[in-house]
Design a protein around this motif. Structure first.
Motif, PDB file in Angstrom:
ATOM      1  N   PHE A 184       3.850  -2.636   2.905  1.00  0.00           N
ATOM      2  CA  PHE A 184       3.940  -3.764   2.753  1.00  0.00           C
ATOM      3  C   PHE A 184       4.282  -4.943   3.461  1.00  0.00           C
ATOM      4  O   PHE A 184       4.836  -5.642   5.082  1.00  0.00           O
ATOM      5  CB  PHE A 184       4.687  -3.632   1.495  1.00  0.00           C
ATOM      6  CG  PHE A 184       6.634  -3.896   2.726  1.00  0.00           C
ATOM      7  CD1 PHE A 184       6.717  -2.315   3.408  1.00  0.00           C
ATOM      8  CD2 PHE A 184       7.348  -5.038   2.905  1.00  0.00           C
ATOM      9  CE1 PHE A 184       7.885  -2.202   3.793  1.00  0.00           C
ATOM     10  CE2 PHE A 184       8.715  -4.551   3.132  1.00  0.00           C
ATOM     11  CZ  PHE A 184       8.731  -3.456   4.017  1.00  0.00           C
ATOM     12  N   ASP A 185       3.094  -6.490   3.513  1.00  0.00           N
ATOM     13  CA  ASP A 185       2.704  -7.254   4.081  1.00  0.00           C
ATOM     14  C   ASP A 185       2.275  -8.669   3.001  1.00  0.00           C
ATOM     15  O   ASP A 185       2.431  -8.711   1.829  1.00  0.00           O
ATOM     16  CB  ASP A 185       1.534  -7.122   5.049  1.00  0.00           C
ATOM     17  CG  ASP A 185       1.238  -5.571   5.771  1.00  0.00           C
ATOM     18  OD1 ASP A 185       2.254  -5.549   6.416  1.00  0.00           O
ATOM     19  OD2 ASP A 185       1.142  -5.471   5.798  1.00  0.00           O
ATOM     20  N   LYS A 186       3.374  -9.662   3.829  1.00  0.00           N
ATOM     21  CA  LYS A 186       2.798 -10.937   3.025  1.00  0.00           C
ATOM     22  C   LYS A 186       2.749 -11.524   3.447  1.00  0.00           C
ATOM     23  O   LYS A 186       2.095 -11.301   4.834  1.00  0.00           O
ATOM     24  CB  LYS A 186       4.644 -11.574   3.369  1.00  0.00           C
ATOM     25  CG  LYS A 186       4.473 -12.522   2.784  1.00  0.00           C
ATOM     26  CD  LYS A 186       5.879 -13.349   2.893  1.00  0.00           C
ATOM     27  CE  LYS A 186       6.313 -15.269   2.585  1.00  0.00           C
ATOM     28  NZ  LYS A 186       7.731 -15.199   3.034  1.00  0.00           N
ATOM     29  N   THR A 257       1.207 -10.982  -1.901  1.00  0.00           N
ATOM     30  CA  THR A 257       1.941  -9.746  -1.049  1.00  0.00           C
ATOM     31  C   THR A 257       0.482  -8.685  -0.538  1.00  0.00           C
ATOM     32  O   THR A 257      -0.360  -8.034  -1.804  1.00  0.00           O
ATOM     33  CB  THR A 257       2.842  -9.151  -0.882  1.00  0.00           C
ATOM     34  OG1 THR A 257       3.461  -7.176  -0.634  1.00  0.00           O
ATOM     35  CG2 THR A 257       2.963  -8.505  -2.648  1.00  0.00           C
TER      36      THR A 257
END
Ligand SMILES: [Zn+2]
Ligand SMILES: [Zn+2]
Length: 394
Positions: A184-186, A257
């Protein structure tokens, strides 16, 4: 040994409720740390505090030499105001254990108590990781960078609740080989144009129009560039633009995201978001700045360790309450992934979803709660894993 956890049930509920009332968010959790340390002192288990945050590591040294096992609990809460009307409701305004990390600490403390009482029988050591800031995916990474995994042979953790499905009966343990949760990345994209009057767009550069094209173009990566058999999500959850109906603004900020189950897919998505944003903006005479705020990698369980976890859970709960294969991983994320990047291990799920008890409300909801009847199970599975792993029965 694990059977003794059944007798701890009341104590586990008490600890969980006490922790539930003092939720703290992020890296600095002084009351939570003091509570955990108080229990460890009561049990006579030595610990060392992290230097960069409120996390700590306790060690139960067995009576005989052997391997080192790590068991992990996360300590942080969420910036949510609790709406449950219970007598153990959060006493901290604007903070709530809405992800069940209060139960993770209680279950690990319970396991620690039993393991410590039997330490002379253990071959090897059990390290207990109490980490901060899982929700911000920073706590585990920092502990790994500080070397917490260097002397560890295998690592295990559990998440309570209804993450995989609210249809799994309360008390079910899930331990599966391979990937069970996504990265999970923004990302943040700043689209720059030139502001002007709404009646004369030719005199400026309209960043809203550009940003709208970027939103559409980014989805084409999933549709046309990532193989259909490789799950990935790209969601734009924030689009901030404009102040008045007849003004073309100078800047638009988009935030979103990405989720992926494989590292190469994750990296490809991140690369293409930057390329497409910049190229789209330039096509329409604007420009775009792009920043990736990395979260945690995918959670990938070792096959042998997942089997050991499932077998341990079967010893405790019987065959019917253990799931060792799932149709699809969960696209949510967990920073437990950082430990698994260093050493083999497994991340498990403990269902506490019971519609009759209203504990099937989603995580991060102000009415999230757990079925406390399953707490002893979490402790018992940890203890059984330690018994099996340190006995060399893998
Ligand atoms: Zn959470
Ligand atoms: Zn969580």
């Amino acid at each position: 040994m694990w059977e003794e956890c059944k007798k701890l049930q009341e104590e586990l509920v008490r600890m969980r409720r006490e922790l539930h009332q003092i939720p703290e968010v992020g890296d600095v959790l002084p009351k939570t740390r003091a509570y955990v340390e108080g229990k460890l002192k009561e049990y006579g288990i030595p610990f060392t505090e992290n230097s960069h945050d409120s996390g700590l590591i306790a060690v139960i040294k067995g009576g005989k030499p052997g391997k080192t096992l790590a068991l992990r609990a996360d300590m942080d809460a969420l910036p949510i105001t609790e709406e449950n009307e219970v007598d153990y409701k959060s006493r901290h305004e604007g903070a709530m254990h809405a992800c069940g990390h209060d139960t993770h600490m209680a279950m690990l403390l319970g396991a620690a108590k039993v393991l410590n009482e039997h330490k002379d029988e253990l071959c090897g050591s059990v390290k207990l990781f109490f980490q901060t800031n899982e929700e911000g995916s920073r706590g585990a990474e920092r502990m790994v960078n500080d070397g917490c995994m260097d002397d560890v042979d295998a690592v295990f953790g559990t998440h309570i609740g209804c993450i995989l499905s609210k249809d799994l009966p309360s008390g079910t343990v899930v331990a599966v080989p391979g990937c069970c949760m996504a990265s999970f990345d923004k990302f943040v994209i700043k689209v720059k144009g030139i502001g002007c009057h709404g009646s004369t767009p030719e005199k400026g550069v309209d960043p809203i129009n550009i940003a709208a094209h970027i939103v559409i173009n980014l989805q084409e990566v999933l549709a046309r560039e990532i193989a259909a058999v490789k799950p990935a999500v790209l969601t734009i959850g924030k689009f901030n633009a404009g102040v008045a109906y007849n003004v073309i603004p100078s800047e638009v900020v988009i935030e979103g995201t990405i989720r992926a189950l494989e590292e190469d897919v994750r990296q490809e998505l991140a690369k293409r978001i930057g390329e497409i944003s910049k190229a789209t903006a330039e096509t329409f005479r604007g420009s775009a700045e792009y920043e990736m705020i990395w979260g945690a990698p995918p959670v990938v369980n070792d096959a042998k360790m997942a089997e050991l976890a499932a077998d341990s859970a079967r010893d405790v709960l019987g065959n019917d309450m253990v799931v060792d294969h799932i149709a699809a991983p969960n696209m949510g994320g967990e920073d437990f992934a950082y430990y698994l990047m260093k050493k083999p291990g497994a991340f498990m799920f403990l269902s506490s979803a019971d519609p009759k008890k209203h504990t099937d409300v989603p995580h991060h909801n102000p009415r999230f709660n757990v079925d406390e009847d399953v707490l002893w199970e979490g402790s018992a599975v940890f203890v059984r894993i330690a018994e099996r792993f340190l006995a060399g029965k893998q």
